[in-house]
Design a protein around this motif. Structure first.
Motif, PDB file in Angstrom:
ATOM      1  N   GLN A  13       0.826  -1.205   0.000  1.00  0.00           N
ATOM      2  CA  GLN A  13       0.000   0.000   0.000  1.00  0.00           C
ATOM      3  C   GLN A  13       0.865   1.262   0.000  1.00  0.00           C
ATOM      4  O   GLN A  13       2.001   1.240   0.492  1.00  0.00           O
ATOM      5  CB  GLN A  13      -0.893   0.013   1.236  1.00  0.00           C
ATOM      6  CG  GLN A  13      -1.958  -1.080   1.254  1.00  0.00           C
ATOM      7  CD  GLN A  13      -2.792  -1.033   2.514  1.00  0.00           C
ATOM      8  OE1 GLN A  13      -2.321  -0.615   3.573  1.00  0.00           O
ATOM      9  NE2 GLN A  13      -4.041  -1.468   2.410  1.00  0.00           N
ATOM     10  N   LYS A  16       3.823   2.506   2.657  1.00  0.00           N
ATOM     11  CA  LYS A  16       4.491   1.375   3.296  1.00  0.00           C
ATOM     12  C   LYS A  16       5.895   1.178   2.748  1.00  0.00           C
ATOM     13  O   LYS A  16       6.372   1.964   1.921  1.00  0.00           O
ATOM     14  CB  LYS A  16       3.664   0.096   3.088  1.00  0.00           C
ATOM     15  CG  LYS A  16       2.255   0.176   3.651  1.00  0.00           C
ATOM     16  CD  LYS A  16       2.276   0.358   5.157  1.00  0.00           C
ATOM     17  CE  LYS A  16       0.865   0.278   5.721  1.00  0.00           C
ATOM     18  NZ  LYS A  16       0.843   0.482   7.203  1.00  0.00           N
ATOM     19  N   SER A 124      -0.156   0.075  -4.485  1.00  0.00           N
ATOM     20  CA  SER A 124      -1.562   0.349  -4.773  1.00  0.00           C
ATOM     21  C   SER A 124      -2.391   0.108  -3.521  1.00  0.00           C
ATOM     22  O   SER A 124      -2.097  -0.780  -2.721  1.00  0.00           O
ATOM     23  CB  SER A 124      -2.054  -0.549  -5.903  1.00  0.00           C
ATOM     24  OG  SER A 124      -3.450  -0.388  -6.105  1.00  0.00           O
ATOM     25  N   SER A 125      -3.440   0.898  -3.393  1.00  0.00           N
ATOM     26  CA  SER A 125      -4.358   0.686  -2.281  1.00  0.00           C
ATOM     27  C   SER A 125      -5.473  -0.270  -2.678  1.00  0.00           C
ATOM     28  O   SER A 125      -6.334  -0.601  -1.852  1.00  0.00           O
ATOM     29  CB  SER A 125      -4.939   2.016  -1.820  1.00  0.00           C
ATOM     30  OG  SER A 125      -5.539   2.703  -2.906  1.00  0.00           O
TER      31      SER A 125
END
Length: 125
Positions: A13, A16, A124-125
């Motif tokens: 994410q 991070k 990516s979320s």
């Protein structure tokens, strides 16, 4: 012939961290400058960071300076790329590379002769 193998990529994410590893074999990795590159779909391969054979000098692209840290453990024939505060634009295949002849920690792909197969990093979320 120097062989390089990257590992440590994955899906993470935004914000991070990930740590990539590049393990050398065939020849002593501590004889070589090592650099990290990345290539996103549809884009040119981009130099990220480089480290001298002794680990006492480093170079970073402006886009990662302050977020990424390159280091090496010559006893383990390994170079690391610690990536913090990751952004979606860091998404790419990451490669490690070494030059046949020592260079001045340049970040142009043409300066490097030995390449790993790459490891995918997706932010990516």
């Amino acid at each position: 012939q120097l062989q390089l193998v990257e590992s440590g990529g994955g899906l993470v994410q935004p914000g991070k961290s990930l740590r990539l590893s590049c393990v050398g074999s065939g020849l002593p990795l501590d004889d070589y400058t090592v650099a990290w590159f990345r290539q996103a779909p549809g884009k040119d391969r981009e130099g990220v960071s480089a480290i001298s054979s002794a680990g006492d000098r480093t170079n970073y692209a402006d886009s990662v300076r302050g977020r990424f840290t390159i280091s090496r453990d010559n006893a383990k024939n390994t170079v690391y790329l610690q990536m913090n505060s990751l952004k979606p634009e860091d998404t790419a295949v990451y490669y490690c590379a070494a030059p046949l002849i020592a260079n001045s920690l340049g970040l142009r792909p043409v300066e490097y002769d030995f390449w790993g197969q790459g490891t995918q990093v997706t932010v990516s979320s």
